[in-house]
Design an enzyme around this catalytic site. Structure first.
Site, PDB file in Angstrom:
ATOM      1  N   CYS A   1       6.995   8.722 -10.804  1.00  0.00           N
ATOM      2  CA  CYS A   1       7.796   9.393 -11.833  1.00  0.00           C
ATOM      3  C   CYS A   1       7.558   8.749 -13.191  1.00  0.00           C
ATOM      4  CB  CYS A   1       9.282   9.271 -11.525  1.00  0.00           C
ATOM      5  SG  CYS A   1       9.741   9.804  -9.892  1.00  0.00           S
TER       6      CYS A   1
ATOM      7  N   ASP B   1      27.593 -20.213 -48.708  1.00  0.00           N
ATOM      8  CA  ASP B   1      27.242 -18.805 -48.586  1.00  0.00           C
ATOM      9  C   ASP B   1      26.353 -18.545 -47.368  1.00  0.00           C
ATOM     10  OD1 ASP B   1      24.795 -19.731 -49.284  1.00  0.00           O
ATOM     11  OD2 ASP B   1      24.874 -18.986 -51.338  1.00  0.00           O
TER      12      ASP B   1
ATOM     13  N   ASP C   1      31.657 -25.420 -51.248  1.00  0.00           N
ATOM     14  CA  ASP C   1      30.652 -25.251 -52.273  1.00  0.00           C
ATOM     15  C   ASP C   1      31.347 -24.532 -53.425  1.00  0.00           C
ATOM     16  OD1 ASP C   1      28.055 -25.473 -53.222  1.00  0.00           O
ATOM     17  OD2 ASP C   1      27.660 -23.379 -52.736  1.00  0.00           O
TER      18      ASP C   1
ATOM     19  N   CYS D   1      10.634   7.384  -7.637  1.00  0.00           N
ATOM     20  CA  CYS D   1       9.380   6.804  -7.175  1.00  0.00           C
ATOM     21  C   CYS D   1       8.571   6.324  -8.372  1.00  0.00           C
ATOM     22  CB  CYS D   1       8.573   7.853  -6.425  1.00  0.00           C
ATOM     23  SG  CYS D   1       8.320   9.307  -7.430  1.00  0.00           S
TER      24      CYS D   1
ATOM     25  N   ASP E   1      22.906 -22.773 -48.177  1.00  0.00           N
ATOM     26  CA  ASP E   1      23.532 -23.987 -47.671  1.00  0.00           C
ATOM     27  C   ASP E   1      23.226 -24.246 -46.209  1.00  0.00           C
ATOM     28  OD1 ASP E   1      24.748 -23.979 -50.157  1.00  0.00           O
ATOM     29  OD2 ASP E   1      26.414 -22.769 -49.418  1.00  0.00           O
TER      30      ASP E   1
END
Lengths: 767, 117
Positions: free
Chosen positions: A40, A652, A453, A37, A656
């Site tokens: 609660c 990386d 790269d 309920c 980049d």
């Protein structure tokens, strides 16, 4: 259903990561049971707020979950909720295991049911089939035959109810819902055959003499065979998710945590941030953390694919699921629950496995219209037989309509793509390659050019000072000391190389003022009355500093793949400092693999042309872009795209990012397990470029597999349906039996899943 | 024979109308009806109406053991979720522009539409 209790499990079986805001550190979620309920809610929240360390507790009644912030012991929360008369369970990565177990249990039960249903159906169908083969036509002419077939008909009805109920219920429900699926086809096909047979039995005079044929064996056999096909498919499907099961299985169940001066074993769900965890040799790392005592070597191959164990000492990071090999050590938990790298990897792989590459779209569109079209074809086929067919035209019409309905298999079409993606993405994960989604997978298979790269991708990204060529300065040390003082504020890898070398030589740095970075060119600052300038040739030229006297020397250094930097004091050249970044051991081999795969490999670097040339020569790359400013990287990607290349960009993932985003597929190359998961289409968990070649190999193999599946499924349906309708009958007298159609249909989707499973054995080229 | 042929053509027309042309009613989404039950080959309800530009949450409960029903996808929203058996799974929807958003299982045998207006 009971809302409160059935909702509560919900989020634990997998967070809806795309749409739910990721939890910040210190937030935990629990599922609550027994809250029936609304009142609660306040009781439970109040009970939790009593627990030390809780700063807030909010319950979602509809879902039966409670979210708690603060650095709290999970066990204390569970205890408090239990005291209040309810029960609570933490949600998180640990429960993946339970969810998986539950899923497998459900599948085992379903498999058993299908096999049972199959057995009953075939127990009736097979004897009937044998009878029809040996005793000839199953026709109804005498009253005793009518009675015998009536009994068989009722037995068949029993089979339909016991073994085929799910088809009929499913067909009816979707019919009412204005949709049609595989159930619709099976129910219509078997239903038509049974109904016609019953009409023949009950009111034979309505049917022409020659057409008084019964097809009970077809109904029973089809139901049996399709259930068998479904059961086998279920087994085969289970194997497609092996990779994710293996990842989930990496998670340890308990952790040995130091609390109040005592070491105790607790469930990993209860490990908190900053807990000190002990790991002994042979044990798995239970949560992510940083080593605070001891040193050891750790096998990270399960996450990164890197076979060599990695040495770990104080300050190094350790990742969940990796295996401690040699030493006992203590580490501090930095990421727990669903924040660990492993949990994120699992989440990402799962999502990717469920996503569909564009190649599957056509099949999707077709399967959307498939079933009603097949129904229409069945009607057209029956009409054609009735109008133009030989006697018994009615029997032919019924058989062809039934066979058309049964042989058509939208499942094979629908399964073709997702099954292969499931296996392919999992296979990639095993090699330490995380693929974001189906689209990335498909595009990666089509890459024609790859930009690498240089720093950190081809090379280790840890440059060292190799030469100091004095021009004006007094000594190497004094030059290095000044240069290091200048560079101490910079985070550029080349700057760090100078600072490190100075520190190694015990040269103290002095404080500089007016520090400024000239992007892509160098840095400058003021130290007392001296103006310091460090950078590339262009910077010197721009500032009018003559470098003519040392140009030859600089070019020689560059030809040795070193990066010469010019150091000027008060606008006078003082020295050249050359820095070299070692090439990764396996870069050359991996680049060769890419080139063998027909990919145009291009290197990209901010370095000067001569150094770039030297590095490119060493690793066997013919094309390179040198002296590229950071912000120009994306432009270089676009340049290649203008040449009609499908471009992969590897970097990386942090510096980049724009270039990775611009590329057709962006690859972020990780260092160990600390992956920038969010930044790229494909993340390589280990530093080696072999991961890149693996990623492309796996994606190509997966796409090949998908194409085989789609082709098979298309051909099967395109050839099967007209054959079933009887287009070959006028020419060769060939007409398919509905039983054969049932077998073909059941096994066509099994074939697709099995073919996808072949990918499990795919090995990216040995290295 | 003419009657049979006419009957056949009518049947084809009926199939086309029933499965393609007929526009079924929609369930407006509120707290009580955001629950979608996956059972016996269908989503119930399969037609959902949502207000535009408002985030919403759907709760799926899969009662169908067939593995086909395991995954629900909303391709336009790039959502793809695995549904546990006999448990509720909530899927959050971002605020959406007006339009139709299909959701379906991997094989598109289970289908539904979210109509945003």
């Amino acid at each position: 259903m009971n809302d409160a209790t059935s909702h509560h499990h919900d989020a634990k079986s997998g967070q809806d990561s795309e749409n739910v805001v990721p939890t910040v550190g210190g937030e935990q979620q629990f599922t609550i049971e027994g809250a029936s309920c609304a009142s609660c809610v306040t009781k439970i929240e109040a009970a939790i707020k009593q627990v030390p360390g809780v700063s807030s507790a909010e319950m979602n009644f509809a879902q039966g979950t409670v979210t708690i912030t603060g650095n709290v012991d999970g066990a204390a929360v569970t205890g408090a909720v239990e005291k209040a008369g309810y029960s609570a369970k933490p949600m998180g990565a640990g429960s993946e295991d339970d969810a998986l177990e539950e899923k497998e249990q459900a599948e085992r039960a379903y498999y058993k049911r299908l096999m049972r249903e199959m057995t009953i159906a075939l127990a009736l169908g097979v004897p009937l089939m044998i009878y029809s083969l040996f005793a000839g036509e199953m026709t109804v002419s005498t009253n005793s035959e009518r009675l015998a077939w009536l009994i068989v008909g009722l037995l068949t009805l029993g089979v339909m109810v016991f073994s085929g109920k799910h088809f009929y219920v499913g067909a009816w429900k979707s019919f009412r819902n204005h949709s049609a699926n595989m159930d619709t086809l099976i129910a219509l096909g078997t239903g038509t055959a049974w109904l016609y047979s019953m009409i023949v039995v009950f009111v034979p005079h309505l049917v022409p003499d020659m057409a008084r044929h019964v097809y009970f064996e077809a109904t029973a056999m089809i139901i049996g065979l399709i259930n068998l096909g479904l059961a086998l498919e279920l087994k085969a499907r289970g194997r497609t998710s092996e990779a994710i099961k293996r990842l989930i299985g990496l998670q340890a169940k308990t952790a040995r945590v130091s609390r109040n001066g005592q070491e105790l074993d607790i469930a990993i769900e209860d490990v908190l941030l900053d807990d000190i965890v002990r790991v002994r040799p042979g044990e798995k790392i239970p949560v992510d953390g940083v080593v605070v005592e001891g040193h050891t070597s750790i096998d990270e191959s399960m996450l990164t694919g890197e076979p060599m164990p990695v040495e770990k000492a104080v300050g190094d990071e350790v990742a969940t699921g990796t295996l401690n090999k040699t030493g006992s050590m203590l580490f501090k938990a930095t990421r727990v629950g669903k924040d660990t790298a492993l949990a994120q990897i699992i989440n990402m792989v799962k999502r990717a496995q469920n996503s569909k590459p564009p190649i599957g779209r056509l099949a999707d569109i077709i399967s959307g219209y498939f079933v009603p079209i097949v129904m229409i074809i069945a009607v057209v086929s029956a009409l054609a037989w009735l109008n133009f067919g030989p006697e018994p035209a009615l029997a032919f019409a019924i058989v062809s309509a039934t066979t058309v309905l049964i042989i058509a298999c939208p499942c094979a079409l629908g399964l073709a793509t997702p099954m292969s993606v499931m296996v392919g993405v999992g296979k990639a994960a095993e090699a330490g390659v995380l693929i974001r989604n189906g689209e990335a997978l498909q595009t990666a298979s089509k890459i024609t050019a790859m930009i690498l790269d240089k720093t950190g991708t081809i090379t280790l990204g840890t440059p060292k000072v190799t030469d100091v060529v004095l021009v004006e300065g007094d000594s190497e040390d004094s030059v290095l000391q000044l240069a290091a003082s200048l560079e101490s504020g910079s985070e550029h890898p080349l700057a760090m190389a100078i600072v490190e070398t100075a520190e190694e030589r015990g040269l103290p740095q002095e404080k500089v003022s007016n520090f400024g970075a000239i992007a892509g060119h160098g840095v400058e600052a003021q130290l007392g009355d001296r103006h310091l300038l460090l950078g590339n040739e262009k910077l010197m030229v721009d500032r009018g500093i003559s470098i003519v006297s040392v140009r030859d020397r600089a070019q020689k250094l560059a030809a040795e793949a070193k990066t010469p930097m010019y150091f000027a004091v008060n606008s006078k050249l003082a020295a050249i400092i050359a820095v070299s970044d070692p090439i990764k051991e396996d870069s050359i081999e991996a680049i060769k693999r890419l080139q063998h795969a027909g990919i145009r490999v291009v290197m990209l670097t901010g370095d000067n042309r001569a150094t770039a040339q030297a590095v490119a020569d060493r690793v066997g790359i013919k094309e390179y872009f040198a002296e590229v400013l950071p912000e120009e990287k994306a432009k270089k990607v676009a340049e290649l795209q203008m040449q009609d290349e499908i471009v992969g960009m590897t970097g990386d993932g942090i510096n980049d990012a724009p270039a990775l985003a611009m590329a057709n597929v962006g690859f972020a190359i990780g260092t160990g397990t600390d992956v920038a998961i969010e930044s790229a289409d494909i993340t390589l968990m280990r530093g080696s470029l072999h991961g890149l070649a693996d990623a492309i190999a796996v994606s190509r193999a997966t796409l090949r597999n998908i194409k085989q599946n789609l082709f098979g499924a298309f051909i099967y349906n395109v050839a099967g349906v007209p054959f079933a309708a009887g287009v070959l009958y006028p020419f060769f007298g060939l007409l398919l039996s509905p039983v054969i159609a049932g077998a073909a249909m059941a096994f066509s989707s099994l074939t697709v899943v099995t073919n996808a499973n072949r990918l499990r054995f795919f090995k990216p080229q040995e290295h | 024979m003419l009657l049979i042929n006419l009957g056949g053509v009518a049947l084809i027309a009926l199939i086309a109308w029933w499965f393609w042309l007929y526009k079924p009613g929609e369930n407006a989404l509120n707290d009580a009806s955001s629950l979608i039950v996956v059972e016996s080959g269908i989503y119930q309800p399969a037609h959902i109406r949502l207000a535009a530009n408002q985030a919403a949450e759907l709760h799926f409960v899969r009662k169908d053991a067939s593995p086909c029903s395991e995954i629900v996808q909303i391709p336009d929203l790039e959502i793809s979720e695995t549904l546990p058996l006999n448990k509720s799974k909530s899927i959050s929807l971002p605020p959406m522009e007006a339009g139709d958003y299909e959701f379906h299982c991997q094989m598109q045998m289970y289908r539904g539409v979210i109509h945003v207006e």
